[in-house]
Design a protein around this motif. Structure first.
Motif, short mmCIF file in Angstrom:
data_model
loop_
_atom_site.label_atom_id
_atom_site.label_comp_id
_atom_site.label_asym_id
_atom_site.label_seq_id
_atom_site.Cartn_x
_atom_site.Cartn_y
_atom_site.Cartn_z
N ARG A 1 48.40 53.78 57.12
CA ARG A 1 47.08 54.11 56.61
C ARG A 1 46.90 55.63 56.66
NH1 ARG A 1 46.80 49.43 59.33
NH2 ARG A 1 45.66 47.71 58.39
N GLY A 2 46.22 56.13 55.66
CA GLY A 2 45.93 57.56 55.62
C GLY A 2 45.58 57.96 54.21
N ASN A 3 44.74 58.95 54.08
CA ASN A 3 44.35 59.44 52.76
C ASN A 3 45.54 60.05 52.04
OD1 ASN A 3 41.66 58.68 53.09
ND2 ASN A 3 41.12 60.64 54.02
N LEU B 1 50.28 52.15 61.60
CA LEU B 1 50.30 53.58 61.88
C LEU B 1 49.26 54.22 60.98
CD1 LEU B 1 52.66 55.81 63.19
CD2 LEU B 1 52.38 56.43 60.82
N SER B 2 48.30 54.90 61.58
CA SER B 2 47.30 55.60 60.79
C SER B 2 47.41 57.09 61.03
CB SER B 2 45.88 55.11 61.11
OG SER B 2 45.55 55.40 62.44
N ILE B 3 47.17 57.84 59.95
CA ILE B 3 47.24 59.30 60.01
C ILE B 3 45.93 59.85 59.47
CG2 ILE B 3 48.48 61.38 59.30
CD1 ILE B 3 50.89 59.52 58.64
N PHE C 1 49.45 54.73 66.56
CA PHE C 1 50.41 53.64 66.36
C PHE C 1 49.99 52.44 67.18
CE2 PHE C 1 54.20 51.39 67.89
CZ PHE C 1 54.81 51.03 66.68
N GLU C 2 49.99 51.29 66.54
CA GLU C 2 49.68 50.04 67.24
C GLU C 2 50.75 49.02 66.95
OE1 GLU C 2 45.64 48.69 66.48
OE2 GLU C 2 45.17 50.71 65.81
#
Length: 135
Positions: free
Chosen positions: A30-32, A121-123, A134-135
Motif C-alpha cells: 500500500r502507498g500512494n 507493507l505500507s509506505i 510491515f505486518e
C-alpha cells in the motif's frame, strides 16, 4: 514492524530486517503513487539474488522475475475495475506457482484473500521521509 527511511540506501537495511519475517508467499503493498513500492521491489529482488531488471508492472499488470529461491510475481492492480478482471488475468495460478507474489493496489482483490495468510507493507511519505509498516 516499523521503519523510517531517509535515504535510498536504507532500503537495504529494511529488507535485511524483513526477510526473516516473510513467511507467506503473498505481500500486499500500500502507498500512494511515488511512495516507493517499485523501489522496494527492486531492492528486495536484488537481496533475493535476482539479476532481473525490475520495473513497474503498471501497464503489463504482472511482471515475473527469477531468483534462486523461485519465481517472484509483481502485480499492479491499479487499473483493474472489478475482481472479475483480476481473476481473468489468472491471478490464482500465479499465486499458486511462485515463491513470492507482490501485489500493489490490492484493495480490489483483498476480499478474495479471506482465510489465506499474507503480509502487508505500507509506505507513507511525509516531508521526504518514508514510514514503512510491515505486518
Amino acid at each position: 514492524m516499523e521503519f523510517k527511511i531517509h535515504r535510498l540506501e536504507e532500503w537495504n537495511e529494511v529488507i535485511d530486517a524483513l526477510l526473516p519475517h516473510i513467511k507467506h508467499n503473498i505481500l500486499l503493498m500500500r502507498g500512494n503513487l511515488g511512495a516507493g513500492k517499485t523501489t522496494f521491489t527492486q531492492f528486495l529482488l536484488k537481496k533475493l539474488g535476482s539479476a532481473d531488471e525490475v520495473s513497474s508492472p503498471t501497464y503489463a499488470i504482472v511482471n515475473e522475475y527469477h531468483s534462486p529461491r523461485g519465481r517472484v510475481n509483481h502485480f499492479d492492480l491499479y487499473r483493474m475495475k472489478s475482481i472479475e478482471e483480476v481473476y481473468d488475468i489468472g491471478i490464482e495460478e500465479y499465486l499458486d506457482n511462485a515463491f513470492l507474489n507482490i501485489i500493489e493496489w490490492a484493495e480490489i482483490y483483498e476480499p478474495a484473500l479471506e482465510g489465506i495468510p499474507y503480509h502487508s507493507l505500507s509506505i507513507e511519505v511525509e516531508e521526504g521521509v518514508r514510514r514503512v509498516v510491515f505486518e
